[in-house]
Design a protein around this motif. Sequence first.
Motif, PDB file in Angstrom:
ATOM      1  N   ALA A 130       0.832  -1.206   0.000  1.00 22.53           N
ATOM      2  CA  ALA A 130       0.000   0.000   0.000  1.00 22.53           C
ATOM      3  C   ALA A 130       0.866   1.256   0.000  1.00 22.53           C
ATOM      4  CB  ALA A 130      -0.932  -0.019   1.206  1.00 22.53           C
ATOM      5  N   LEU A 131       1.929   1.237   0.795  1.00 23.57           N
ATOM      6  CA  LEU A 131       2.841   2.382   0.816  1.00 23.57           C
ATOM      7  C   LEU A 131       3.500   2.588  -0.551  1.00 23.57           C
ATOM      8  CD1 LEU A 131       4.598   1.944   4.293  1.00 23.57           C
ATOM      9  CD2 LEU A 131       3.066   3.800   3.597  1.00 23.57           C
ATOM     10  N   GLY A 132       3.961   1.486  -1.160  1.00 24.61           N
ATOM     11  CA  GLY A 132       4.585   1.585  -2.471  1.00 24.61           C
ATOM     12  C   GLY A 132       3.636   2.161  -3.495  1.00 24.61           C
ATOM     13  N   GLY A 135       3.343   5.805  -3.013  1.00 21.45           N
ATOM     14  CA  GLY A 135       4.535   6.473  -3.534  1.00 21.45           C
ATOM     15  C   GLY A 135       4.474   6.655  -5.038  1.00 21.45           C
ATOM     16  N   VAL A 136       4.008   5.635  -5.749  1.00 24.30           N
ATOM     17  CA  VAL A 136       3.866   5.739  -7.209  1.00 24.30           C
ATOM     18  C   VAL A 136       2.847   6.821  -7.567  1.00 24.30           C
ATOM     19  CG1 VAL A 136       3.088   4.537  -9.280  1.00 24.30           C
ATOM     20  CG2 VAL A 136       4.606   3.387  -7.676  1.00 24.30           C
ATOM     21  N   ALA A 264       9.468  18.152  -5.222  1.00 23.98           N
ATOM     22  CA  ALA A 264       9.374  17.708  -3.832  1.00 23.98           C
ATOM     23  C   ALA A 264       8.438  16.514  -3.671  1.00 23.98           C
ATOM     24  CB  ALA A 264       8.911  18.866  -2.946  1.00 23.98           C
ATOM     25  N   LEU A 265       7.285  16.547  -4.352  1.00 23.64           N
ATOM     26  CA  LEU A 265       6.338  15.446  -4.212  1.00 23.64           C
ATOM     27  C   LEU A 265       6.884  14.152  -4.825  1.00 23.64           C
ATOM     28  CD1 LEU A 265       2.860  17.109  -4.879  1.00 23.64           C
ATOM     29  CD2 LEU A 265       3.749  16.201  -2.723  1.00 23.64           C
ATOM     30  N   SER A 266       7.603  14.271  -5.944  1.00 22.13           N
ATOM     31  CA  SER A 266       8.200  13.082  -6.557  1.00 22.13           C
ATOM     32  C   SER A 266       9.279  12.493  -5.649  1.00 22.13           C
ATOM     33  CB  SER A 266       8.794  13.430  -7.925  1.00 22.13           C
ATOM     34  OG  SER A 266       7.777  13.778  -8.849  1.00 22.13           O
ATOM     35  N   ILE A 272       9.021   7.106  -0.155  1.00 24.33           N
ATOM     36  CA  ILE A 272       7.991   6.170   0.325  1.00 24.33           C
ATOM     37  C   ILE A 272       8.173   4.802  -0.315  1.00 24.33           C
ATOM     38  CG2 ILE A 272       5.517   5.672   0.270  1.00 24.33           C
ATOM     39  CD1 ILE A 272       5.026   8.675   0.616  1.00 24.33           C
ATOM     40  N   ILE A 273       8.471   4.779  -1.622  1.00 21.55           N
ATOM     41  CA  ILE A 273       8.699   3.507  -2.311  1.00 21.55           C
ATOM     42  C   ILE A 273       9.903   2.788  -1.707  1.00 21.55           C
ATOM     43  CG2 ILE A 273       9.422   2.470  -4.507  1.00 21.55           C
ATOM     44  CD1 ILE A 273       7.738   4.607  -5.914  1.00 21.55           C
TER      45      ILE A 273
END
Length: 293
Positions: A130-132, A135-136, A264-266, A272-273
């Motif tokens: 879910a975290l990955g 992140g995507v 920044a968001l990327s 996160i990934i």
Amino acid sequence: MGRPHPLRGVALFMACLFLFACLDTTIKYLTAHYEVPLIVAVRYAVNLLLMTAMLAPRHGREMVTVGNRRWVIVRALALSVASISMALALQRMPVAETSAILFCAPVLVILAAGPLLGERPGATAWIAAALGFCGVLLIVRPGSGLDATGVLFAATAMLANTSYQLLSRKLMQTERAIALLFYTTLVGTLIFGTLAPWFLSGHPPSLLELALFLSLGVYGGLGHFLFTAAFRDTPASLLAPVNYAQLVFVGLLGWLVFGDIPDALSLTGMAIIAGSGVIAALHARKPPVKRSV
């Protein structure tokens, strides 16, 4: 397995990850001047020539002898799909963002290992997945400026790489590593070597571009050699979290070569990934729970 050498194993693994980052960066550079199938064909062909020259005299029979040829070839086809999809994604997107999407594959492997390999992922693996995914979403969000077709190619590469890793996990129980490596290289060379003549266009390569073409096989071949050497005497559970150092390498190379700086968001999505991968790797240290039948 012999006596563990953690520091040496990590050093070898970091070196192989840097070579893989160089491979992706070089492919992206060449896609600005040459067709993708031609670039991938040269990568596989040089890799095959190097492998044959260095290993065939001593391990010729071991390279071609496999117990389950059909699935070995399917595995090779999965890597070929991942290679061409990754190159097409790199043609349209920055190196760091493309690589970050691909790095969701290890988490998908853990989830898919349940129904396919009889392992039970558990809550931790689902949280990592879910975290990955989150992140995507941060990387490919609307307004990120990423090419939609490039994102589709990157997602295809991720799914193909997941299949490749699952088949590797299964076949490594019965097949020699050198044979698996040889067949992936051979199949890729045959496929893209057949396609390459249809994509011969543009100017003849300069000496620099010719060197870059040849370096593709060196990066891939030497990288996989170091990859194997690292796992030879170092536990996989120790090396798994180190995988995400490649995101740092591709980010630095993308900045140095192309001037690409993720927003920044990327960058948050990439972190996160990477975090989800580390969680999944730590979870994988535990022995899998087999389903009762």
